[in-house]
Design a protein around this motif. Structure first.
Motif, PDB file in Angstrom:
ATOM      1  N   THR A  40       0.389  18.177 -43.179  1.00 40.65           N
ATOM      2  CA  THR A  40       0.954  17.217 -44.128  1.00 40.65           C
ATOM      3  C   THR A  40       0.819  15.805 -43.582  1.00 40.65           C
ATOM      4  OG1 THR A  40       3.179  17.309 -43.192  1.00 40.65           O
ATOM      5  CG2 THR A  40       2.607  18.966 -44.861  1.00 40.65           C
ATOM      6  N   VAL A  41       0.973  14.842 -44.475  1.00 40.48           N
ATOM      7  CA  VAL A  41       0.912  13.446 -44.057  1.00 40.48           C
ATOM      8  C   VAL A  41       2.027  13.107 -43.071  1.00 40.48           C
ATOM      9  CG1 VAL A  41       1.245  11.076 -44.892  1.00 40.48           C
ATOM     10  CG2 VAL A  41      -0.415  12.572 -46.012  1.00 40.48           C
ATOM     11  N   PRO A  42       3.282  13.537 -43.283  1.00 42.33           N
ATOM     12  CA  PRO A  42       4.306  13.270 -42.265  1.00 42.33           C
ATOM     13  C   PRO A  42       3.962  13.858 -40.899  1.00 42.33           C
ATOM     14  CG  PRO A  42       5.352  13.882 -44.330  1.00 42.33           C
ATOM     15  CD  PRO A  42       3.888  14.115 -44.510  1.00 42.33           C
ATOM     16  N   GLN A  43       3.393  15.076 -40.883  1.00 40.57           N
ATOM     17  CA  GLN A  43       2.987  15.675 -39.609  1.00 40.57           C
ATOM     18  C   GLN A  43       1.876  14.850 -38.956  1.00 40.57           C
ATOM     19  OE1 GLN A  43       1.954  19.612 -41.033  1.00 40.57           O
ATOM     20  NE2 GLN A  43       3.846  20.511 -40.234  1.00 40.57           N
ATOM     21  N   LEU A  44       0.905  14.431 -39.754  1.00 42.02           N
ATOM     22  CA  LEU A  44      -0.206  13.635 -39.232  1.00 42.02           C
ATOM     23  C   LEU A  44       0.299  12.331 -38.621  1.00 42.02           C
ATOM     24  CD1 LEU A  44      -3.265  13.054 -38.944  1.00 42.02           C
ATOM     25  CD2 LEU A  44      -3.175  12.086 -41.257  1.00 42.02           C
ATOM     26  N   LEU A  45       1.178  11.643 -39.328  1.00 49.07           N
ATOM     27  CA  LEU A  45       1.706  10.371 -38.828  1.00 49.07           C
ATOM     28  C   LEU A  45       2.534  10.570 -37.560  1.00 49.07           C
ATOM     29  CD1 LEU A  45       2.736   8.745 -42.228  1.00 49.07           C
ATOM     30  CD2 LEU A  45       0.684   8.276 -40.868  1.00 49.07           C
ATOM     31  N   ARG A  46       3.265  11.676 -37.493  1.00 50.29           N
ATOM     32  CA  ARG A  46       4.068  11.945 -36.302  1.00 50.29           C
ATOM     33  C   ARG A  46       3.176  12.241 -35.098  1.00 50.29           C
ATOM     34  NH1 ARG A  46       7.031  15.349 -38.400  1.00 50.29           N
ATOM     35  NH2 ARG A  46       6.069  17.296 -37.704  1.00 50.29           N
ATOM     36  N   ILE A  47       2.114  13.017 -35.318  1.00 51.18           N
ATOM     37  CA  ILE A  47       1.177  13.315 -34.227  1.00 51.18           C
ATOM     38  C   ILE A  47       0.512  12.028 -33.743  1.00 51.18           C
ATOM     39  CG2 ILE A  47      -0.996  14.463 -33.662  1.00 51.18           C
ATOM     40  CD1 ILE A  47      -0.162  16.723 -35.555  1.00 51.18           C
ATOM     41  N   ALA A  48       0.104  11.183 -34.691  1.00 47.06           N
ATOM     42  CA  ALA A  48      -0.524   9.908 -34.315  1.00 47.06           C
ATOM     43  C   ALA A  48       0.439   9.041 -33.504  1.00 47.06           C
ATOM     44  CB  ALA A  48      -0.977   9.176 -35.568  1.00 47.06           C
ATOM     45  N   GLN A  49       1.707   9.014 -33.901  1.00 43.54           N
ATOM     46  CA  GLN A  49       2.698   8.237 -33.165  1.00 43.54           C
ATOM     47  C   GLN A  49       2.937   8.810 -31.771  1.00 43.54           C
ATOM     48  OE1 GLN A  49       6.512   8.053 -35.093  1.00 43.54           O
ATOM     49  NE2 GLN A  49       7.302   6.462 -33.736  1.00 43.54           N
ATOM     50  N   ASP A  50       2.993  10.133 -31.669  1.00 45.36           N
ATOM     51  CA  ASP A  50       3.223  10.768 -30.371  1.00 45.36           C
ATOM     52  C   ASP A  50       2.080  10.495 -29.395  1.00 45.36           C
ATOM     53  OD1 ASP A  50       5.597  11.765 -31.330  1.00 45.36           O
ATOM     54  OD2 ASP A  50       4.802  13.764 -31.776  1.00 45.36           O
ATOM     55  N   HIS A  51       0.880  10.290 -29.925  1.00 49.46           N
ATOM     56  CA  HIS A  51      -0.280  10.057 -29.067  1.00 49.46           C
ATOM     57  C   HIS A  51      -0.682   8.585 -29.059  1.00 49.46           C
ATOM     58  CE1 HIS A  51      -0.489  14.428 -29.595  1.00 49.46           C
ATOM     59  NE2 HIS A  51      -1.171  14.444 -28.473  1.00 49.46           N
ATOM     60  N   SER A  52       0.232   7.717 -29.500  1.00 50.78           N
ATOM     61  CA  SER A  52       0.038   6.259 -29.426  1.00 50.78           C
ATOM     62  C   SER A  52      -1.260   5.809 -30.076  1.00 50.78           C
ATOM     63  CB  SER A  52       0.081   5.794 -27.956  1.00 50.78           C
ATOM     64  OG  SER A  52       1.300   6.157 -27.352  1.00 50.78           O
ATOM     65  N   THR A  53      -1.543   6.334 -31.259  1.00 49.34           N
ATOM     66  CA  THR A  53      -2.750   5.954 -31.989  1.00 49.34           C
ATOM     67  C   THR A  53      -2.387   5.635 -33.434  1.00 49.34           C
ATOM     68  OG1 THR A  53      -4.971   6.671 -32.681  1.00 49.34           O
ATOM     69  CG2 THR A  53      -3.291   8.403 -32.377  1.00 49.34           C
ATOM     70  N   PRO A  54      -2.006   4.417 -33.729  1.00 44.50           N
ATOM     71  CA  PRO A  54      -1.619   4.047 -35.086  1.00 44.50           C
ATOM     72  C   PRO A  54      -2.773   4.196 -36.071  1.00 44.50           C
ATOM     73  CG  PRO A  54      -1.901   2.095 -33.722  1.00 44.50           C
ATOM     74  CD  PRO A  54      -1.971   3.263 -32.802  1.00 44.50           C
ATOM     75  N   ILE A  55      -2.440   4.580 -37.289  1.00 43.53           N
ATOM     76  CA  ILE A  55      -3.440   4.747 -38.346  1.00 43.53           C
ATOM     77  C   ILE A  55      -3.270   3.601 -39.346  1.00 43.53           C
ATOM     78  CG2 ILE A  55      -4.320   6.242 -40.177  1.00 43.53           C
ATOM     79  CD1 ILE A  55      -3.212   8.622 -38.663  1.00 43.53           C
ATOM     80  N   ARG A  56      -4.283   2.763 -39.437  1.00 38.82           N
ATOM     81  CA  ARG A  56      -4.254   1.623 -40.356  1.00 38.82           C
ATOM     82  C   ARG A  56      -5.407   1.657 -41.353  1.00 38.82           C
ATOM     83  NH1 ARG A  56      -4.152  -1.478 -34.823  1.00 38.82           N
ATOM     84  NH2 ARG A  56      -5.660   0.230 -34.646  1.00 38.82           N
ATOM     85  N   LEU A  57      -6.570   2.107 -40.886  1.00 39.57           N
ATOM     86  CA  LEU A  57      -7.762   2.168 -41.725  1.00 39.57           C
ATOM     87  C   LEU A  57      -8.427   3.524 -41.500  1.00 39.57           C
ATOM     88  CD1 LEU A  57      -9.666   0.675 -43.683  1.00 39.57           C
ATOM     89  CD2 LEU A  57     -10.904  -0.184 -41.690  1.00 39.57           C
ATOM     90  N   ALA A  58      -8.709   4.249 -42.592  1.00 45.07           N
ATOM     91  CA  ALA A  58      -9.225   5.616 -42.466  1.00 45.07           C
ATOM     92  C   ALA A  58     -10.334   5.851 -43.479  1.00 45.07           C
ATOM     93  CB  ALA A  58      -8.102   6.633 -42.659  1.00 45.07           C
ATOM     94  N   LEU A  59     -11.022   6.961 -43.280  1.00 40.33           N
ATOM     95  CA  LEU A  59     -12.110   7.369 -44.171  1.00 40.33           C
ATOM     96  C   LEU A  59     -11.920   8.835 -44.513  1.00 40.33           C
ATOM     97  CD1 LEU A  59     -14.946   6.568 -45.419  1.00 40.33           C
ATOM     98  CD2 LEU A  59     -15.940   7.608 -43.377  1.00 40.33           C
ATOM     99  N   ASP A  60     -11.990   9.157 -45.802  1.00 31.39           N
ATOM    100  CA  ASP A  60     -11.858  10.534 -46.276  1.00 31.39           C
ATOM    101  C   ASP A  60     -13.211  10.977 -46.818  1.00 31.39           C
ATOM    102  OD1 ASP A  60     -10.865  12.956 -47.025  1.00 31.39           O
ATOM    103  OD2 ASP A  60      -9.713  12.234 -48.745  1.00 31.39           O
ATOM    104  N   VAL A  61     -13.896  11.847 -46.065  1.00 33.81           N
ATOM    105  CA  VAL A  61     -15.238  12.296 -46.442  1.00 33.81           C
ATOM    106  C   VAL A  61     -15.105  13.454 -47.425  1.00 33.81           C
ATOM    107  CG1 VAL A  61     -17.430  13.215 -45.607  1.00 33.81           C
ATOM    108  CG2 VAL A  61     -16.134  11.587 -44.207  1.00 33.81           C
ATOM    109  N   GLY A  62     -15.685  13.310 -48.607  1.00 33.83           N
ATOM    110  CA  GLY A  62     -15.573  14.331 -49.631  1.00 33.83           C
ATOM    111  C   GLY A  62     -14.151  14.425 -50.156  1.00 33.83           C
ATOM    112  N   GLY A  63     -13.574  13.285 -50.494  1.00 37.15           N
ATOM    113  CA  GLY A  63     -12.158  13.204 -50.831  1.00 37.15           C
ATOM    114  C   GLY A  63     -11.795  13.522 -52.261  1.00 37.15           C
TER     115      GLY A  63
END
Length: 301
Positions: A40-63
């Motif tokens: 889920t998006v909340p899980q993804l954001l939490r994992i990114a925060q735990d690993h000190s990698t903020p998500i600001r710009l992304a790409l969805d291939v075949g979205g």
């Protein structure tokens, strides 16, 4: 909006399972999850925060119709570019109507994104075993190119046959050298999956931080840029991956084919195959040494 030849004149005429049932799409990427394959998006954001990698710009291939991009924009204010094709349905139009950023880009085309510009690349259902292995490897290599250090690569419900996963795709992904944050497999239980004996893979990988590959070249490029910026000359440094893969070989052969049409182009980036480049490097360091020594003597005077 609708082409004259289209058999549909509204999204309501399109099959819901293709991503046009907005009531069902609104619940995607939100808890609760149906299986461990879901992220889920909340899980993804939490994992990114735990690993000190903020998500600001992304790409969805075949979205598809842009549901992941819409959810990330709504919940986290993240800009997600959605690459999709209007194959059988107006996916690009649907994404644009949702105030998103669609790109009409096929999977075998180089991503129109600058190097090291993205925090996240997600590969959806369009990325699967039906893509030829060289094209799949080229896609992974290009995703590595556009991801910054510390960025995330998410293979979401990638499906293939178990022998191919062990023999082809796991080694292919492993060549990237990424850190594994999530690696979950499960049976593909729909009619196609049961008939073909397919399995799903959901993998969340992180590009290593502090990669020393090319640090010397980056420093050299920055030093040259400081000297040339006054003349309005700008440098861009592109480094190939340290892996020999079918996808990269195909890309190199294409590049060499283009350079053969232009005699002024350098056809080989390797010093052994291009001695002039080695001589230029030696001359550069000799001149730099002379300048440094002269500066020290002048400062003593």
């Amino acid at each position: 909006l609708w082409p004259p030849s289209a058999s549909y004149k509204s999204f309501s005429y399109l099959p819901a399972h293709l991503g046009f049932d907005m009531a069902a799409e609104a619940a995607r990427f939100l808890p609760p999850t149906r299986s461990n394959l879901d992220l889920t998006v909340p899980q993804l954001l939490r994992i990114a925060q735990d690993h000190s990698t903020p998500i600001r710009l992304a790409l969805d291939v075949g979205g598809s119709s842009g549901t992941f991009a819409a959810r990330m924009k709504l919940d986290a204010g993240v800009v997600v570019i959605t690459t999709t094709m209007d194959l059988g349905a107006p996916y690009n139009k649907a994404a644009a109507l949702r105030d998103l950023v669609p790109l009409h880009v096929p999977l075998q085309q180089r991503l129109p994104v600058h190097d090291a510009a993205l925090d996240l690349v997600r590969c959806g259902h369009a990325v699967n075993r039906w893509i030829p292995a060289p094209a799949m490897e080229f896609l992974l290599y290009d995703a590595d190119r556009v991801l910054r250090a510390g960025g995330l690569l998410w293979l979401d419900h990638f499906f293939c046959r178990p022998p191919d996963l062990d023999a082809v795709y796991t080694p292919m992904i492993g060549k990237l050298g990424y850190w594994t944050l999530k690696w979950t497999m499960g049976n593909k239980t729909d009619s196609s999956g049961v008939r073909n004996g397919e399995v799903y893979l959901t993998a969340l990988l992180q590009k290593p931080i502090g990669n020393l590959r090319g640090c010397f070249s980056n420093g050299l490029a920055e030093a040259l840029q400081m000297e040339l910026i006054s003349d309005n000359i700008h440098l861009s440094l592109i480094l190939p991956a340290d892996i020999e893969t079918p996808g990269r070989a195909a890309g190199q052969s294409f590049t060499i084919g283009l350079s053969e049409r232009n005699p002024r182009s350098v056809t080989s980036p390797r010093m052994k195959e291009n001695p002039k480049f080695f001589i230029q490097i030696v001359i550069f360091f000799f001149l730099a040494y002379v300048i440094i020594v002269s500066s020290l003597k002048l400062s003593d005077v």
